[in-house]
Design a protein around this motif. Structure first.
Motif, short mmCIF file in Angstrom:
data_model
loop_
_atom_site.label_atom_id
_atom_site.label_comp_id
_atom_site.label_asym_id
_atom_site.label_seq_id
_atom_site.Cartn_x
_atom_site.Cartn_y
_atom_site.Cartn_z
N ARG A 61 -45.87 19.22 -67.95
CA ARG A 61 -45.12 17.96 -67.90
C ARG A 61 -45.58 17.10 -69.07
O ARG A 61 -46.65 17.31 -69.63
N VAL A 62 -44.80 16.10 -69.39
CA VAL A 62 -45.12 15.22 -70.52
C VAL A 62 -46.37 14.41 -70.25
O VAL A 62 -47.25 14.27 -71.10
N SER A 63 -46.48 13.86 -69.04
CA SER A 63 -47.64 13.06 -68.65
C SER A 63 -47.84 13.23 -67.15
O SER A 63 -47.01 13.83 -66.45
N ASP A 66 -44.89 12.10 -65.04
CA ASP A 66 -43.58 12.73 -65.20
C ASP A 66 -43.44 13.96 -64.33
O ASP A 66 -44.43 14.56 -63.88
N TYR A 69 -41.60 20.34 -65.92
CA TYR A 69 -40.49 21.05 -66.55
C TYR A 69 -40.10 22.24 -65.67
O TYR A 69 -40.96 22.85 -65.02
N ARG A 125 -42.32 19.76 -80.49
CA ARG A 125 -41.84 18.43 -80.86
C ARG A 125 -40.35 18.46 -81.19
O ARG A 125 -39.62 17.53 -80.84
N LYS A 128 -38.31 18.76 -77.99
CA LYS A 128 -38.60 17.69 -77.02
C LYS A 128 -39.21 18.28 -75.75
O LYS A 128 -38.88 17.90 -74.63
N HIS A 129 -40.14 19.23 -75.94
CA HIS A 129 -40.76 19.90 -74.79
C HIS A 129 -42.29 19.84 -74.93
O HIS A 129 -42.99 20.79 -74.60
N THR A 130 -42.81 18.72 -75.43
CA THR A 130 -44.26 18.55 -75.49
C THR A 130 -44.79 18.42 -74.08
O THR A 130 -44.13 17.88 -73.19
N SER A 131 -46.00 18.91 -73.85
CA SER A 131 -46.55 18.88 -72.50
C SER A 131 -48.07 18.82 -72.55
O SER A 131 -48.70 19.21 -73.54
#
Length: 371
Positions: A61-63, A66, A69, A125, A128-131
């Motif tokens: 997950r991003v944070s 959040d 995914y 990046r 848009k799938h940074t985790s």
């Protein structure tokens, strides 16, 4: 949402195991290496790679605030592939270096893993799938690769055993942080530094470089020392900061900035001059060099002197000197060329440089929008 990710992870584990079995069969058929030993080491490392992934699946997950995914995503797949390539490389541990084409395989495997170290962040990046998962896997697999590949290089006689201090430094650092927290001692934040990331990236490239059979000791051992010294110094400074021996204050940040400025204005230009002088002396002392090699060396060192993509030129010079010198004994001139070239690669060419495109490439984060 965790169950689909677990099933995806299990499928990756099964696929990786099948590929390891196929690779072991190929090694048994086409080489004189011990295929059973290769498989045991590679499988143990693949299990470690999978365990590190499995225990962190909740971080996909991003944070922390959040949602998860629904899938691991391409970037994490590339990170896992990097772990698998490191496992394949580790299978060659504690065996003699293979002959012929097979001798190139360990270095090629680790070189691809080093390339993917930069590519996975770029993909994360851009997609848009940074985790949090990707960030932690990046660190863990980096540390694993920088343990396995140098250990293999030591076994091949390419670097001195003392280079393993670099491999151990990460684990000692992490253990030290755990020990301080377990004893209720403060752990202070690190001062942000681009050089920290640069040193790790170049270290991976260096180890992949020397695993290739065309590069020989004792030259590779000297290159290893040139890489090792600034990396170990960086770990020492970082430990002094997180343990509070060096206070993480604005004054300390100013002191580091001043040191970086002195390096930029004085030390790095001096390195460029030393590369030129030492290379000219090398040419004069090498009577057997053809005019093509002499011309190539002079073009490279002049470009380095004026700071024309100096990091790239320093790398080119290092490769040429390593190939030309072979397994001959090391003298003071070669030592100066090696240390100066390596440190220019790590630090950059500094002030009075004509074109520093390579500096921007080294320091940027791939996949981010450039202003």
């Amino acid at each position: 949402m965790l169950q689909p990710i677990k099933r995806e992870t299990q499928a990756i584990g099964i696929l990786g195991t099948a590929l390891l079995i196929a690779a072991a069969i190929g090694i048994h058929q086409f080489t004189h290496l011990n295929a059973g030993q290769w498989y045991l080491f590679a499988m143990a490392l693949w299990m470690f790679v999978g365990w590190q992934l499995w225990r962190r699946l909740d971080l996909n997950r991003v944070s922390a605030q959040d949602a998860l995914y629904p899938t691991l995503g391409l970037a994490n797949h590339l990170s896992i592939l990097r772990g698998g390539l490191i496992a394949l490389t580790g299978g060659f541990l504690f065996q003699p270096q293979a002959a012929g084409l097979m001798a190139w395989i360990p270095g090629a495997l680790y070189a691809i893993a080093a390339f993917l170290d930069r590519m996975d962040g770029f993909v994360a990046r851009r997609s848009k799938h940074t985790s949090l998962l990707g960030s932690e896997l990046d660190t863990v697999y980096d540390a694993l690769g920088l343990l396995i590949a140098p250990l293999l290089a030591v076994g091949y006689g390419k670097i001195h055993w003392s280079f393993l201090l670099v491999s151990a430094a990460y684990y000692v650092f992490v253990w030290g942080l755990y020990w301080r927290r377990a004893h209720n001692l403060p752990v202070y934040p690190l001062i942000p530094s681009r050089l920290r990331r640069t040193l790790a990236g170049f270290q991976m490239g260096f180890v992949a470089f020397i695993l290739l059979p065309c590069f020989h000791a004792p030259l590779t051992m000297i290159i290893g020392i040139a890489f090792m010294l600034p990396i170990l110094l960086g770990f020492i400074v970082d430990w002094l900061i997180v343990s509070g021996r060096i206070p993480a204050t604005a004054t300390t940040q100013q002191a580091f900035n001043h040191l970086a400025l002195c390096s930029h204005n004085i030390f790095q230009p001096l390195l460029r001059a030393s590369v030129l002088i030492a290379t000219v002396l090398f040419i004069f002392n090498s009577n057997s060099l053809s005019s093509i090699w002499v011309s190539g060396l002079l073009i490279i060192v002049v470009a380095t002197l004026v700071g024309l993509a100096g990091r790239v030129c320093a790398l080119a010079l290092l490769v040429l000197i390593t190939l030309l010198h072979g397994d001959k004994q090391i003298d003071g001139i070669i030592t100066v060329i090696i240390f100066s070239s390596v440190w220019l690669m790590l630090l950059g060419t500094g002030r009075f440089s004509l074109w520093q495109w390579d500096d921007r490439w080294v320091n940027r984060r791939d996949g981010e929008e450039q202003s």
